[in-house]
Every structure is written in structure tokens, then in C-alpha cells.
Write an enzyme that holds these catalytic residues in place. Sequence first.
Site, PDB file in Angstrom:
ATOM      1  N   ASP A 121       1.090  -1.342   0.190  1.00  0.00           N
ATOM      2  CA  ASP A 121       0.081   0.103  -0.074  1.00  0.00           C
ATOM      3  C   ASP A 121       0.777   1.227   0.133  1.00  0.00           C
ATOM      4  O   ASP A 121       1.586   1.352   0.839  1.00  0.00           O
ATOM      5  CB  ASP A 121      -0.891  -0.089   1.273  1.00  0.00           C
ATOM      6  CG  ASP A 121      -1.941   1.185   1.141  1.00  0.00           C
ATOM      7  OD1 ASP A 121      -2.999   0.956   0.766  1.00  0.00           O
ATOM      8  OD2 ASP A 121      -1.251   2.196   1.698  1.00  0.00           O
ATOM      9  N   LYS A 145      -2.503   5.915  -4.313  1.00  0.00           N
ATOM     10  CA  LYS A 145      -3.741   6.712  -4.030  1.00  0.00           C
ATOM     11  C   LYS A 145      -3.342   8.063  -4.798  1.00  0.00           C
ATOM     12  O   LYS A 145      -2.270   8.635  -5.101  1.00  0.00           O
ATOM     13  CB  LYS A 145      -4.004   7.076  -2.625  1.00  0.00           C
ATOM     14  CG  LYS A 145      -3.826   5.664  -1.758  1.00  0.00           C
ATOM     15  CD  LYS A 145      -4.283   6.001  -0.217  1.00  0.00           C
ATOM     16  CE  LYS A 145      -3.851   4.544   0.344  1.00  0.00           C
ATOM     17  NZ  LYS A 145      -2.458   4.473   0.861  1.00  0.00           N
ATOM     18  N   HIS A 166      -7.515   9.300  -2.212  1.00  0.00           N
ATOM     19  CA  HIS A 166      -7.040   9.445  -0.890  1.00  0.00           C
ATOM     20  C   HIS A 166      -7.938  10.119  -0.104  1.00  0.00           C
ATOM     21  O   HIS A 166      -8.038   9.308   1.053  1.00  0.00           O
ATOM     22  CB  HIS A 166      -5.676  10.155  -1.216  1.00  0.00           C
ATOM     23  CG  HIS A 166      -4.880   9.876  -0.057  1.00  0.00           C
ATOM     24  ND1 HIS A 166      -3.288   9.655  -0.185  1.00  0.00           N
ATOM     25  CD2 HIS A 166      -4.981   9.421   1.233  1.00  0.00           C
ATOM     26  CE1 HIS A 166      -2.973   9.354   0.993  1.00  0.00           C
ATOM     27  NE2 HIS A 166      -3.774   9.141   1.939  1.00  0.00           N
TER      28      HIS A 166
END
Lengths: 167, 155
Positions: B25, B59, B92
Amino acid sequence: MEKQYDAGRARTVGVSNCSIKKIQRILDTCRIKPANNQIEMHAYFQQPELVDFCHKNGITVVAFAPLAPLSYFSYFSGEESKPKSSALEDEVVITIAKKHSKTVVQVILRFLLQLGVSTIPKSVTPARVRENYNVFDFALDVGDMNKLQTLHAGENGRVFDLSDFAL
Amino acid sequence: MLQAEGEALEKALEVALETGYRHIDTAQRYNNEEVVGKVLKRWFDAGKLKREDVFVTTKLSYTTSYSEQVEESLKASLGKLQLDYVDLYLIHVPITCIAQGDYLVGDPNSDYIATWKASIHQSLLMVLIYKTLSGDGETIRCGQSQNCGCLQLQH
């Protein structure tokens, strides 16, 4: 259509830091629903309504800050937020950890996994990276889960202040 | 991978991949996509990992999330990650921020729904819809990913 055909830069698309209201707006107005919502979630801030809403709508949930830092520096003001108490020192968690001969960190990550949520604990310390992964050789029972669920402190448990985002 | 960078992150990623982690991530805003890309490339080149073995999330920064910025932002992320695609692209934060002096403040007029639609246009979903409409049976592939909006496609 050619442009779309050439795309495929993302296999799935989702959102982060979205409330039920924000997601509902997407569901109401868009044909494609988000695959995922990444949210702050840890023992003291479990967001049960939001997680339930996402799951009922087929939206997976990823928990960021699953171990809830003691403090953090705001992206926006650069100020350090006031320290919060840590679930890593909570007697309830410590007792369950001892029972399973696991660490408190492993109990909390396992707890979130058993709620059907993926976790993304951040660490650059090799020993902790390994510790965080080692959660697949035990299971919390219903009693453990119930006790851990009582730790949810509502908005008081939130660490990341996103009020600037008017969410 | 928030607030992790440079050599420390490189080492942590190596340890993580060796341990068995397969979900990475990151975010434009974390300023470390290049490090992630560098380590992944090393693992791909060494034959220790295939692209389909890892699930990479990044993101869209809340500083470049107006709808017309999505394509450019995602391309920039892919360039840094040295990937052709990400497995999951997240907005995000559902508001776009603008600089006001030293601070970032949310632009109340920004429209995350428009950003969402622009993000969808970057995704494989549109390819699948196109292929469905053209009748070449590609929807079957969609069934392999339960989170990619198959229900809508099947209607």
C-alpha cells in the site's frame, strides 16, 4: 471508446476516508461502485457502522493505522496531535495475548482480520515486519472477539483528525 | 508505507516480500512510490516474483484530485512504480486541497463524484464494459475479481 480501451491502468478503483454519506452519494449517482474503502480502524476506533455498511454493499475495507500510533504530526498544520492512550497497553488485549501466547500487536491485527478487514501495519523494523505477518497460526474465539469489540471508544478513539476535509 | 522512505524502506520491503507479504500500500502523497517500484523491479528481474503475485495499491493525491488531473496523476504514479497498472487505485480523500500559505485546505467546490468518474475511466472496468458491449465474452474474466463491479456489468 478507444480511450477507454487503451486504459486499464487500474484493475480496481476505490476510495479512502469516506463516510457512509460520501459512499452513498457514489452509489446513488454512479454506475460502478467502489471496490474498497480504506479507513482509520483500530481497537479503540472500530467504526462498526461504516464497516457494516461497506460490507453490505460489497465494498472491501482496509484498516490504516491498525495499531493506532500514540501521536502523529498533522499533514496540514504540522502540529503534533495530543497523545492518546494505546490499545497496545490495554489490559484486555494483554490478557488475550497471553492466553494465545501471541503479542498484543498480533492480537489486534488478528482481531481486525476476523472482522473481515485487511490491515496495512506500517513498519520499517524487520523484526516488527515479521511479527505483523505472523497472525495466521491462531484464532480468537467469540469471547475474545466480544471483549475486543467493547474497546471501541467512538469518536474519542479517532487519531487522525480529518476535520479539515469536511467529511 | 506512510512516512517510510529511502534505504530504510528498501530494506523493509525486502524483508516484507521475503516474509511473504504480497499487498503493498503506497500513495502519491507518501513520496515513496519510486522506492516501491525499484524493489519490485529487482524482484521481477530476479525472477523471484511475477507481477500477478503482488497486489499494489496507490492513491490519488488530494492535492491533484480534480477530475481533469486523474489521468496524469495515475500515469505519474505508474511511471514511478515502473508498472503498467495498479491493482487498486484509491481516491486518497474525497475532497481536493489547495495550498493556502503553509497550509492545505479543502476546496469546498471540489467534486469527488467527478473525480470518481474520471478514476473509473482509468480502470480496467471500462475495458470490460467495452468488450461486453462488443460481445466478445470478456465478462467471464471479470468474475475472477469480485470487487470490480461485475453486478453492474451483468445487468
